[in-house]
Scaffold this active site. Structure first.
Site: not given
Lengths: 222, 222
Positions: A42, A58, A62, A79-80, A110
DNA sequence: CGCCTTTATCGTCAAGTTGACGTTTAGGTC
DNA sequence: GACCTAAACGTCAACTTGACGATAAAGGCG
């Protein structure tokens, strides 16, 4: 009121079926936070980039893959969830036929396919465990009432290959005869290509490609 | 790389069934942009607020309702969707029994229930037309394979009330006898309360409440 | 009170679908 | 050829669906 600003990322749960197992593509983080941990691929959404475009980018970065099934899964914004600061991630679900292990991206040391059960045992970075669980759940549910199982198969495939996809995603064996009847008798699900595959021992199987139907009615049952 | 920052909002497609019609709660915008236009209720996610909490808060602020069905719908983030600057919105879908027209919130001049067809003809602010269409589509689909129809009903309801919900959301008539057989014979879908309703002419109907089952298997068919 | 209207609930039946499992077909290999 | 394997096709009882008839339980009305 002035709007609080937040970082917005996209994360990808890229699923495939390899040797009869449902697998997810993980990258090992090369930069903080969670350096050395495994995570879903991501990255940040760019200032003028649509969410879907960011997910496509992305995915391409990838895996090099393009034109595979990609849909928005859900958005996670505790929030955290990111120690660097408030970050909201728009998770996407991608389904692909078995593909070679891709090269690592810029932020990843990797990249590797992991069976989903093993991946969940690793303890993924951020809230990626939850995202992966939700993605697998979505994939399982969609196989029932959509023709998305074919998204795990190459352009031409046999009924057995398709059945092995269902068995891998659902984690249970299906009766080959009833499965064959169901998928071939559902109008628009499969289209015969005329070819046949004789890679396996036994009678050669007819080859099919995806038909135009998206929704299965009635659904396949686990 | 430094993370691009964006505003994050939640928007709510709050649906109900009123007089046999599927309706959505809209607010008239009282501040730019799109002043005077109708829009879905919503607002900024606060710096330390979870997405779900923000949706709950907006729902409470706009309707005073609590404990109704609320689920994340999808996230919309086209770069130009808000003229004030880059804004990503996490849309939610809420389902409620018929309720009185709520008081307007702080940013809204008025709040009003609209039949969804009429609401889409209004031309909503931002990309709220698209969000509403997706929300209605989700609701229609979920009625088929989940027991969510009851989320549109009061705590105790009759089979006829539930059928009217299905008819309003799907926009088609259902056979009362077959519908009754289906919902009462599906184990765990409905629980008899013992009470009866005699509000309508005709034989009094038994009252039911939601059962524990979430997924319907096999599904109800349109 | 009988009779009518209305809606709820139960029953019937043919057609279709599912799940379990037998049979035949069409390739390989020894 | 005999044998193995898996594909493809068949069979059948149990269940579900869709269409619709029949009965039950209320209120309204003469």
């Amino acid at each position: 009121m002035t709007a609080p600003l937040m970082a917005v990322t996209v994360d990808l749960a890229i699923l495939t079926v390899r040797s009869g197992e449902l697998c997810v593509l993980l990258v090992r983080r090369g930069v903080p936070p969670f350096v050395g941990d495994w995570a879903l691929p991501g990255g940040y959404v760019l200032p003028d980039e649509d969410l879907r475009a960011a997910a496509d980018r992305e995915l391409r970065e990838e895996t090099g893959l393009t034109d595979i099934h990609l849909e928005q899964l859900a958005t996670y914004g505790a929030p955290d969830r990111d120690p660097r600061g408030r970050t909201v991630t728009v998770a996407h679900l991608a389904l692909t036929p078995d593909a070679p292990t891709p090269a690592a991206g810029t932020d990843a040391a990797e990249a590797q396919w992991w069976p989903v059960a093993g991946a969940l045992d690793l303890g993924l970075a951020f809230d990626h465990d939850e995202i992966l669980r939700d993605g697998v759940e979505r994939a399982r549910a969609k196989l029932e009432y959509s023709s998305l199982g074919a998204a795990f198969c190459p352009p031409e495939f046999t009924v057995s290959q398709l059945r092995e996809v269902y068995e891998a995603v659902w984690g249970e064996r299906l009766d080959p005869r009833n499965f064959h009847r169901k998928v071939t008798k559902t109008p628009g699900f499969l289209e015969e290509t005329g070819g046949a595959s004789s890679a396996e021992p036994g009678r050669p199987a007819k080859l099919y490609r995806r038909g135009p139907v998206e929704q299965l009615n009635p659904p396949l049952t686990r």
